[in-house]
Design a protein around this motif. Structure first.
Motif, PDB file in Angstrom:
ATOM      1  N   LYS A 104      20.663  73.337   9.181  1.00 43.85           N
ATOM      2  CA  LYS A 104      19.451  73.892   9.788  1.00 43.85           C
ATOM      3  C   LYS A 104      19.675  75.240  10.463  1.00 43.85           C
ATOM      4  N   LYS A 105      20.910  75.740  10.424  1.00 46.69           N
ATOM      5  CA  LYS A 105      21.239  77.039  11.028  1.00 46.69           C
ATOM      6  C   LYS A 105      20.946  77.057  12.529  1.00 46.69           C
ATOM      7  N   THR A 106      21.240  75.951  13.192  1.00 42.00           N
ATOM      8  CA  THR A 106      21.079  75.862  14.636  1.00 42.00           C
ATOM      9  C   THR A 106      22.429  76.084  15.320  1.00 42.00           C
ATOM     10  N   ASP A 107      22.398  76.238  16.637  1.00 42.57           N
ATOM     11  CA  ASP A 107      23.657  76.432  17.373  1.00 42.57           C
ATOM     12  C   ASP A 107      23.680  75.511  18.594  1.00 42.57           C
ATOM     13  N   LEU A 108      23.737  74.215  18.302  1.00 42.21           N
ATOM     14  CA  LEU A 108      23.785  73.196  19.338  1.00 42.21           C
ATOM     15  C   LEU A 108      25.227  72.721  19.510  1.00 42.21           C
ATOM     16  N   VAL A 109      25.586  72.367  20.730  1.00 41.09           N
ATOM     17  CA  VAL A 109      26.975  71.995  21.007  1.00 41.09           C
ATOM     18  C   VAL A 109      27.026  70.726  21.857  1.00 41.09           C
ATOM     19  N   PRO A 110      28.077  69.911  21.674  1.00 41.09           N
ATOM     20  CA  PRO A 110      28.247  68.729  22.520  1.00 41.09           C
ATOM     21  C   PRO A 110      28.799  69.121  23.882  1.00 41.09           C
ATOM     22  N   VAL A 111      28.375  68.384  24.911  1.00 38.94           N
ATOM     23  CA  VAL A 111      28.859  68.622  26.273  1.00 38.94           C
ATOM     24  C   VAL A 111      29.847  67.543  26.686  1.00 38.94           C
ATOM     25  N   THR A 112      29.473  66.280  26.458  1.00 41.20           N
ATOM     26  CA  THR A 112      30.362  65.171  26.796  1.00 41.20           C
ATOM     27  C   THR A 112      30.009  63.956  25.951  1.00 41.20           C
ATOM     28  N   GLU A 113      31.009  63.152  25.621  1.00 42.66           N
ATOM     29  CA  GLU A 113      30.770  61.893  24.926  1.00 42.66           C
ATOM     30  C   GLU A 113      30.312  60.854  25.947  1.00 42.66           C
ATOM     31  N   VAL A 114      29.406  59.956  25.514  1.00 43.22           N
ATOM     32  CA  VAL A 114      28.812  59.009  26.462  1.00 43.22           C
ATOM     33  C   VAL A 114      29.074  57.559  26.060  1.00 43.22           C
ATOM     34  N   TYR A 115      28.727  57.176  24.834  1.00 45.17           N
ATOM     35  CA  TYR A 115      28.866  55.781  24.407  1.00 45.17           C
ATOM     36  C   TYR A 115      28.938  55.716  22.890  1.00 45.17           C
ATOM     37  N   LEU A 116      29.355  54.546  22.413  1.00 42.24           N
ATOM     38  CA  LEU A 116      29.378  54.286  20.971  1.00 42.24           C
ATOM     39  C   LEU A 116      28.373  53.191  20.646  1.00 42.24           C
ATOM     40  N   PRO A 117      27.283  53.531  19.929  1.00 41.15           N
ATOM     41  CA  PRO A 117      26.401  52.497  19.395  1.00 41.15           C
ATOM     42  C   PRO A 117      26.884  52.150  17.986  1.00 41.15           C
ATOM     43  N   ALA A 118      27.659  51.096  17.888  1.00 37.99           N
ATOM     44  CA  ALA A 118      28.337  50.782  16.621  1.00 37.99           C
ATOM     45  C   ALA A 118      27.334  50.520  15.498  1.00 37.99           C
ATOM     46  N   ILE A 119      27.602  51.072  14.324  1.00 39.20           N
ATOM     47  CA  ILE A 119      26.780  50.802  13.150  1.00 39.20           C
ATOM     48  C   ILE A 119      27.231  49.470  12.546  1.00 39.20           C
ATOM     49  N   GLY A 120      26.296  48.711  11.988  1.00 38.58           N
ATOM     50  CA  GLY A 120      26.651  47.389  11.474  1.00 38.58           C
ATOM     51  C   GLY A 120      25.895  47.029  10.213  1.00 38.58           C
ATOM     52  N   VAL A 121      26.411  46.032   9.503  1.00 42.81           N
ATOM     53  CA  VAL A 121      25.757  45.492   8.317  1.00 42.81           C
ATOM     54  C   VAL A 121      24.988  44.236   8.735  1.00 42.81           C
ATOM     55  N   TYR A 122      23.729  44.175   8.334  1.00 45.13           N
ATOM     56  CA  TYR A 122      22.867  43.035   8.658  1.00 45.13           C
ATOM     57  C   TYR A 122      22.325  42.430   7.368  1.00 45.13           C
ATOM     58  N   ALA A 123      22.160  41.114   7.361  1.00 44.37           N
ATOM     59  CA  ALA A 123      21.628  40.430   6.181  1.00 44.37           C
ATOM     60  C   ALA A 123      20.926  39.152   6.634  1.00 44.37           C
ATOM     61  N   ASN A 124      19.854  38.801   5.965  1.00 42.66           N
ATOM     62  CA  ASN A 124      19.104  37.593   6.317  1.00 42.66           C
ATOM     63  C   ASN A 124      19.687  36.320   5.711  1.00 42.66           C
ATOM     64  N   LYS A 125      20.387  36.456   4.576  1.00 39.28           N
ATOM     65  CA  LYS A 125      20.828  35.257   3.861  1.00 39.28           C
ATOM     66  C   LYS A 125      22.335  35.169   3.683  1.00 39.28           C
ATOM     67  N   THR A 126      23.068  36.188   4.135  1.00 37.73           N
ATOM     68  CA  THR A 126      24.512  36.224   3.933  1.00 37.73           C
ATOM     69  C   THR A 126      25.211  36.331   5.288  1.00 37.73           C
ATOM     70  N   LYS A 127      26.262  35.570   5.464  1.00 35.69           N
ATOM     71  CA  LYS A 127      26.988  35.546   6.737  1.00 35.69           C
ATOM     72  C   LYS A 127      28.252  36.386   6.725  1.00 35.69           C
ATOM     73  N   ASP A 128      28.664  36.818   5.544  1.00 31.66           N
ATOM     74  CA  ASP A 128      29.895  37.613   5.416  1.00 31.66           C
ATOM     75  C   ASP A 128      29.655  38.669   4.354  1.00 31.66           C
ATOM     76  N   VAL A 129      30.015  39.911   4.650  1.00 26.90           N
ATOM     77  CA  VAL A 129      29.738  41.000   3.711  1.00 26.90           C
ATOM     78  C   VAL A 129      30.448  40.789   2.379  1.00 26.90           C
ATOM     79  N   THR A 130      31.580  40.079   2.399  1.00 25.80           N
ATOM     80  CA  THR A 130      32.306  39.844   1.149  1.00 25.80           C
ATOM     81  C   THR A 130      31.616  38.797   0.274  1.00 25.80           C
ATOM     82  N   GLU A 131      30.605  38.116   0.832  1.00 25.10           N
ATOM     83  CA  GLU A 131      29.879  37.101   0.081  1.00 25.10           C
ATOM     84  C   GLU A 131      28.546  37.603  -0.469  1.00 25.10           C
TER      85      GLU A 131
END
Length: 277
Positions: A104-131
């Motif tokens: 986007k040709k912007t010039d934004l910069v980070p100031v400080t790290e705050v937290y980690l919102p972990a990304i995850g795999v979700y499924a309605n019918k499967t309990k294990d991603v390998t399944e």
């Protein structure tokens, strides 16, 4: 062609114009004397909740009038920051911010790290991603860095293999092995919780998972590890504003013991405060 990155006031008039133009946002708080007022853009969860905690409990004592403008996408808060209707924002990790600047040709910069919102795999019918069944459809975020992040998470359990050197910008074209013949379906990140009804699994950012009533720690069938993770969310400003005294006040509050405790108590492991030295 790759889908572009998606996503996150100098005075009351600028804020009003932003709210009028951006139908997906809302503001909280009331103004006060110019000089100590800081307008920060955020996605509602967890960024908006963390900032609201600071506004209600810590900001006044620190001499900061914190104004919060909420967005439900990942593009508008950066556009508003670049254009000056926001003083800072909190919703994104550094790889996304760098990719946004490049595209986007912007010039934004980070100031400080705050937290980690972990990304995850979700499924309605499967309990294990390998399944996951053969031919299963897996929805992933369609912005450059979070798509790569989702593919890396799937690859960490061997359900797909990625080309050597494929990193945060990995794409489905970098998949070298796919024993289950999974169908990777890129979608706008905010749509992913709703898509769970129509796909076999979805890789969802925690802010959208939490906003949809999902508990990442309990409901995800696979959750990324915080160890050596490059995706900690950051407070960001326009280049040149890093030393603004108001920004420094907020950065100090965001990494305070009180805010870390709030994150731990409220999210119970679904969002992890960044450890600083």
């Amino acid at each position: 062609m790759r889908t572009p990155v998606i996503a996150a006031a100098a005075g009351a008039l600028a804020l009003t114009l932003c709210l009028t133009a951006c139908g997906t946002e809302k503001a909280s708080g009331s103004g006060s004397a110019a000089g100590d007022t800081l307008t920060v853009g955020a996605t509602p969860t967890p960024a908006g909740e963390v900032l609201t905690y600071i506004k209600n409990n810590l900001a006044k004592k620190a001499g900061l009038d914190l104004q919060i403008t909420e967005f439900t996408d990942y593009v508008t808060p950066n556009t508003a920051l670049q254009e000056g209707s926001l003083d800072a924002n909190l919703f994104q990790h550094t790889p996304y911010l760098k990719d946004f600047n490049e595209s986007k040709k912007t010039d934004l910069v980070p100031v400080t790290e705050v937290y980690l919102p972990a990304i995850g795999v979700y499924a309605n019918k499967t309990k294990d991603v390998t399944e996951l069944p053969a031919g299963a459809t897996v929805a992933v975020p369609n912005d450059t860095t979070n798509e790569g992040r989702a593919l890396q998470l799937l690859a960490s359990k061997g359900v797909i293999g990625l080309k050597k050197g494929a990193g945060t910008t990995a794409t489905p074209e970098d998949i070298t092995s796919n024993p289950k013949k999974l169908v990777i379906k890129p979608l706008e990140p905010a749509q992913l919780p709703r898509a769970l009804e129509d796909v076999d699994a979805a890789v969802i950012n925690s802010n959208y998972a939490l906003g949809a009533g999902l508990n990442p720690k309990k409901d995800a069938i696979l959750l990324e590890s915080p160890k050596d993770n490059p995706y900690n969310n950051v407070l960001a400003v326009k280049k040149g504003d890093e030393d603004d005294p108001r920004v420094k006040k907020l950065a100090k509050l965001l990494t305070s013991t009180e805010v870390k405790q709030f994150i731990e108590d409220k999210y119970k492991g679904s969002v992890l405060p960044v450890e600083t030295s």
